[in-house]
Enzyme design. Structure first.
Site, PDB file in Angstrom:
ATOM      1  CG  HIS A 268      -2.227   0.821   1.440  1.00  0.00           C
ATOM      2  ND1 HIS A 268      -2.178   1.743   0.486  1.00  0.00           N
ATOM      3  CD2 HIS A 268      -2.765   1.196   2.283  1.00  0.00           C
ATOM      4  CE1 HIS A 268      -3.442   2.495   0.658  1.00  0.00           C
ATOM      5  NE2 HIS A 268      -3.655   2.189   1.683  1.00  0.00           N
ATOM      6  CG  HIS A 307      -4.144   0.830  -8.387  1.00  0.00           C
ATOM      7  ND1 HIS A 307      -5.394   0.574  -7.875  1.00  0.00           N
ATOM      8  CD2 HIS A 307      -3.538   1.533  -7.479  1.00  0.00           C
ATOM      9  CE1 HIS A 307      -5.799   1.426  -6.818  1.00  0.00           C
ATOM     10  NE2 HIS A 307      -4.453   2.186  -6.571  1.00  0.00           N
ATOM     11  CG  ASP A 363       2.920   4.449  -3.971  1.00  0.00           C
ATOM     12  OD1 ASP A 363       2.937   5.367  -3.135  1.00  0.00           O
ATOM     13  OD2 ASP A 363       2.328   3.430  -3.563  1.00  0.00           O
TER      14      ASP A 363
HETATM   15  N1  CMC Z   1       5.053  -6.578 -10.591  1.00  0.00           N
HETATM   16  C1  CMC Z   1       4.939  -7.731 -11.327  1.00  0.00           C
HETATM   17  N2  CMC Z   1       3.797  -8.256 -11.556  1.00  0.00           N
HETATM   18  C2  CMC Z   1       2.674  -7.749 -10.787  1.00  0.00           C
HETATM   19  C3  CMC Z   1       2.746  -6.697 -10.092  1.00  0.00           C
HETATM   20  C4  CMC Z   1       3.859  -6.032  -9.834  1.00  0.00           C
HETATM   21  N3  CMC Z   1       4.055  -4.822  -9.192  1.00  0.00           N
HETATM   22  N4  CMC Z   1       1.626  -6.285  -9.606  1.00  0.00           N
HETATM   23  C5  CMC Z   1       0.497  -7.585  -9.987  1.00  0.00           C
HETATM   24  N5  CMC Z   1       1.473  -8.391 -10.667  1.00  0.00           N
HETATM   25  C6  CMC Z   1       0.979  -9.708 -11.361  1.00  0.00           C
HETATM   26  C7  CMC Z   1       0.555 -10.778 -10.256  1.00  0.00           C
HETATM   27  O1  CMC Z   1       1.771 -11.543 -10.253  1.00  0.00           O
HETATM   28  C8  CMC Z   1      -0.535 -11.381 -10.735  1.00  0.00           C
HETATM   29  O2  CMC Z   1       0.031 -12.273 -11.858  1.00  0.00           O
HETATM   30  P1  CMC Z   1      -0.578 -13.711 -12.173  1.00  0.00           P
HETATM   31  O3  CMC Z   1      -2.075 -13.474 -12.739  1.00  0.00           O
HETATM   32  O4  CMC Z   1       0.334 -14.364 -13.078  1.00  0.00           O
HETATM   33  O5  CMC Z   1      -0.506 -14.419 -10.837  1.00  0.00           O
HETATM   34  C9  CMC Z   1      -1.467 -10.249 -11.431  1.00  0.00           C
HETATM   35  O6  CMC Z   1      -0.253  -9.298 -11.853  1.00  0.00           O
HETATM   36  C10 CMC Z   1      -2.467  -9.599 -10.827  1.00  0.00           C
HETATM   37  O7  CMC Z   1      -1.792  -9.115  -9.612  1.00  0.00           O
HETATM   38  P2  CMC Z   1      -2.590  -9.245  -8.301  1.00  0.00           P
HETATM   39  O8  CMC Z   1      -1.542  -9.458  -7.099  1.00  0.00           O
HETATM   40  O9  CMC Z   1      -3.546 -10.246  -8.223  1.00  0.00           O
HETATM   41  O10 CMC Z   1      -3.365  -7.843  -8.110  1.00  0.00           O
HETATM   42  P3  CMC Z   1      -3.867  -7.263  -6.587  1.00  0.00           P
HETATM   43  O11 CMC Z   1      -5.095  -6.277  -7.099  1.00  0.00           O
HETATM   44  O12 CMC Z   1      -4.053  -8.055  -5.734  1.00  0.00           O
HETATM   45  O13 CMC Z   1      -2.779  -6.270  -6.356  1.00  0.00           O
HETATM   46  C11 CMC Z   1      -1.161  -4.544  -6.101  1.00  0.00           C
HETATM   47  C12 CMC Z   1      -2.610  -5.095  -6.556  1.00  0.00           C
HETATM   48  C13 CMC Z   1      -1.092  -2.981  -6.066  1.00  0.00           C
HETATM   49  C14 CMC Z   1      -1.272  -5.325  -4.553  1.00  0.00           C
HETATM   50  C15 CMC Z   1      -0.009  -5.337  -6.853  1.00  0.00           C
HETATM   51  O14 CMC Z   1      -0.129  -4.851  -8.100  1.00  0.00           O
HETATM   52  C16 CMC Z   1       1.275  -4.717  -6.291  1.00  0.00           C
HETATM   53  O15 CMC Z   1       1.677  -5.718  -5.262  1.00  0.00           O
HETATM   54  N6  CMC Z   1       2.205  -3.864  -6.757  1.00  0.00           N
HETATM   55  C17 CMC Z   1       3.296  -3.366  -6.233  1.00  0.00           C
HETATM   56  C18 CMC Z   1       3.086  -2.684  -4.762  1.00  0.00           C
HETATM   57  C19 CMC Z   1       2.733  -1.135  -5.149  1.00  0.00           C
HETATM   58  O16 CMC Z   1       3.323  -0.596  -6.106  1.00  0.00           O
HETATM   59  N7  CMC Z   1       1.602  -0.881  -4.395  1.00  0.00           N
HETATM   60  C20 CMC Z   1       0.992   0.449  -4.250  1.00  0.00           C
HETATM   61  C21 CMC Z   1      -0.275   0.668  -4.761  1.00  0.00           C
HETATM   62  S1  CMC Z   1      -0.950   2.046  -5.100  1.00  0.00           S
HETATM   63  C22 CMC Z   1      -0.832   3.118  -3.837  1.00  0.00           C
HETATM   64  C23 CMC Z   1      -1.719   2.447  -2.753  1.00  0.00           C
HETATM   65  O17 CMC Z   1      -2.951   2.193  -2.999  1.00  0.00           O
HETATM   66  O18 CMC Z   1      -1.083   2.499  -1.567  1.00  0.00           O
END
Ligand code: CMC
Length: 436
Positions: A268, A307, A363
């Site tokens: 987050h 996201h 971010d």
């Molecule tokens: N790098 C590589 N792969 C990714 C990333 C990433 N940053 N984010 C998602 N994926 C992949 C993930 O591995 C999954 O792949 P597969 O379908 O093959 O398993 C697919 O994309 C869907 O991801 P998810 O984890 O199911 O998506 P989510 O909605 O649960 O997670 C998230 C969203 C923001 C937690 C995630 O994208 C992430 O961890 N990003 C990096 C951390 C980040 O930048 N966080 C800040 C978010 S914005 C500010 C805030 O709200 O605080």
């Protein structure tokens, strides 16, 4: 009466149920009538991580993640970032309308006169270890404000709520600056009421021995814009925490501390700190392709990318990229921007990221600006918490006054054992957990 209906046929009983659809949703409670017999509890929805569940009705922030649109109270974020100050936007988020000049003057004056923290709070902060993470310091200190303002527990009194809201918005930069100076071993600086919200924050951060600290206007404005962009983002993890804790009618300082704790996680608000660590680890633009390959092979994530809601470019990231250039004109170019731009370029062309609709989020570039301004990465999430406090409070107030809301209490699908025979201590064998 809603005129849209969905018919669900339960194949177990062959019975059909007509459920009303309102604003694109069905009520989960309407499914409870779907039963196999009188003993059956009724159908529930299973939605870990709230992937497809609306937990409230809200009139504060609108996001269209597919099209990359973000609006506060109906105003596009781009317009607010260009035309407003952060406190003007805070007023909008909390009260629903942009203030006129007299309302704004009064609002700014009130927030300014709540920036001072009690001396006991200062002494409380002095007790933390010098190397404590500033976010842990902030969370603990915000919670400790509940000891200073016990009347805050009267959450049903609108006047009282407003007083605590002003206090929290006023004091957040003071506590944030104190947590920063604490980590450096510098004395805390008292607020200066002649200064704007962000200039005063910069004064409390960076004033040394000079009689009057003069903030650079471009940097103060950039910080103000960053605050506007971070002020609210509907039902994100920390806002959901604020609403959930607040739904028990806990006082707003404790609920805000809980929300800030949720924000601190690397998935987050903590992501901006991780982005800088990632850029440091990559080191130079030549190493970007190898790093991307590593991520695609399942080793780590590209921090600041992806996201839950945006499946398009995060509109905030676009504005931050623009603001970065203004900041660099004053501070000099942060060399990490080249690595970030290269990461973005390759990621946006890569099948892995395209297929999953992964774009830079808020971010991705914010840490680079903050670092250019002189903050160390440990402070980045604290900088996120200051403006997000406004969103948390607006959402808390909306939740408290919503007659449909009750204490937040999800259901579960129980997967453990049932009604077992008790075995006395002397007769028990090895417990599974101790066998490994
Ligand atoms: N790098 C590589 N792969 C990714 C990333 C990433 N940053 N984010 C998602 N994926 C992949 C993930 O591995 C999954 O792949 P597969 O379908 O093959 O398993 C697919 O994309 C869907 O991801 P998810 O984890 O199911 O998506 P989510 O909605 O649960 O997670 C998230 C969203 C923001 C937690 C995630 O994208 C992430 O961890 N990003 C990096 C951390 C980040 O930048 N966080 C800040 C978010 S914005 C500010 C805030 O709200 O605080």
């Amino acid at each position: 009466m809603p005129n849209e209906i969905i018919s669900i046929t339960d194949q177990r009983t062959n019975q059909t149920y007509n459920l009303p659809i309102e604003t694109g949703t069905i009520r989960a409670m309407d499914l409870r009538q779907v039963k196999t017999g009188p003993e059956d509890f009724g159908l529930m929805t299973y939605d870990p991580a709230f992937m497809n569940t609306a937990s409230c009705r809200s009139g504060i922030t609108f996001i269209d993640g597919e099209r990359g649109i973000l609006e506060y109270r109906g105003y596009p974020i781009e317009v607010l970032a260009e035309r407003c100050t952060f406190l003007e936007v805070a007023y909008l988020l909390l009260f629903g309308e942009l203030p006129n000049q007299a309302e704004l003057d009064n609002w700014v004056n009130e927030i300014t006169h709540h920036t001072m923290v009690h001396e006991t709070t200062k002494r409380f902060m002095e007790g933390f270890r010098h190397d404590a993470h500033p976010m842990a310091l902030l969370v603990s200190t915000v919670a400790a404000l509940a000891t200073v303002y016990p009347e805050a527990r009267d959450v049903h009194n609108p006047k009282n709520r407003l007083l605590q809201i002003k206090r929290l918005i006023g004091k957040m930069p003071s506590i944030a600056a104190m947590s920063y100076r604490h980590s450096l071993g510098y004395p805390y600086i008292y607020p200066d009421n002649d200064l704007s919200y962000t200039a005063n924050f910069m004064n409390m951060l960076w004033r040394m021995v000079e009689p009057k600290y003069v903030a650079n206007d471009v940097l103060a404005r950039a910080l103000d814009i960053l605050f506007i962009l971070h002020a609210d983002h509907e039902q994100n993890c920390s806002t959901n925490t604020m609403r959930s804790v607040g739904s028990s009618h806990a006082d707003p300082y404790l609920a805000t501390a809980a929300a800030a704790a949720a924000l601190s996680g690397p998935l987050h608000g903590g992501a901006n700190e991780e982005v800088l660590r990632m850029l440091d680890a990559i080191g130079s633009t030549e190493n970007v392709p190898a790093y991307i390959k590593q991520v695609k092979d399942g080793h780590g994530k590209l921090m600041g990318v992806g996201h839950r809601v945006y499946k398009n470019y995060d509109p905030r990231a676009k504005i931050i990229k623009w603001a970065a250039d203004r900041v660099f004109e004053v501070t000099g170019r942060n060399p990490k921007i080249e690595i970030a731009l290269e990461l973005e370029r390759i990621a946006l062309e890569d099948e892995y990221f395209i297929k999953r609709k992964l774009y830079p989020n808020v971010d991705f570039y914010s840490g680079i600006i903050y670092e250019a301004m002189g903050f160390n990465p440990a402070m980045f999430t604290v900088l996120f918490a200051i403006p997000r406090t406004v969103g948390w409070l607006a959402q808390w107030q909306e939740m408290i006054t919503d007659p449909e809301q009750k204490i937040a209490r999800p259901r579960q699908v129980y997967t453990g054992q049932r009604t077992r025979e008790f075995v006395p201590l002397q007769k028990r064998g090895l417990v599974a957990a101790t066998k490994t």
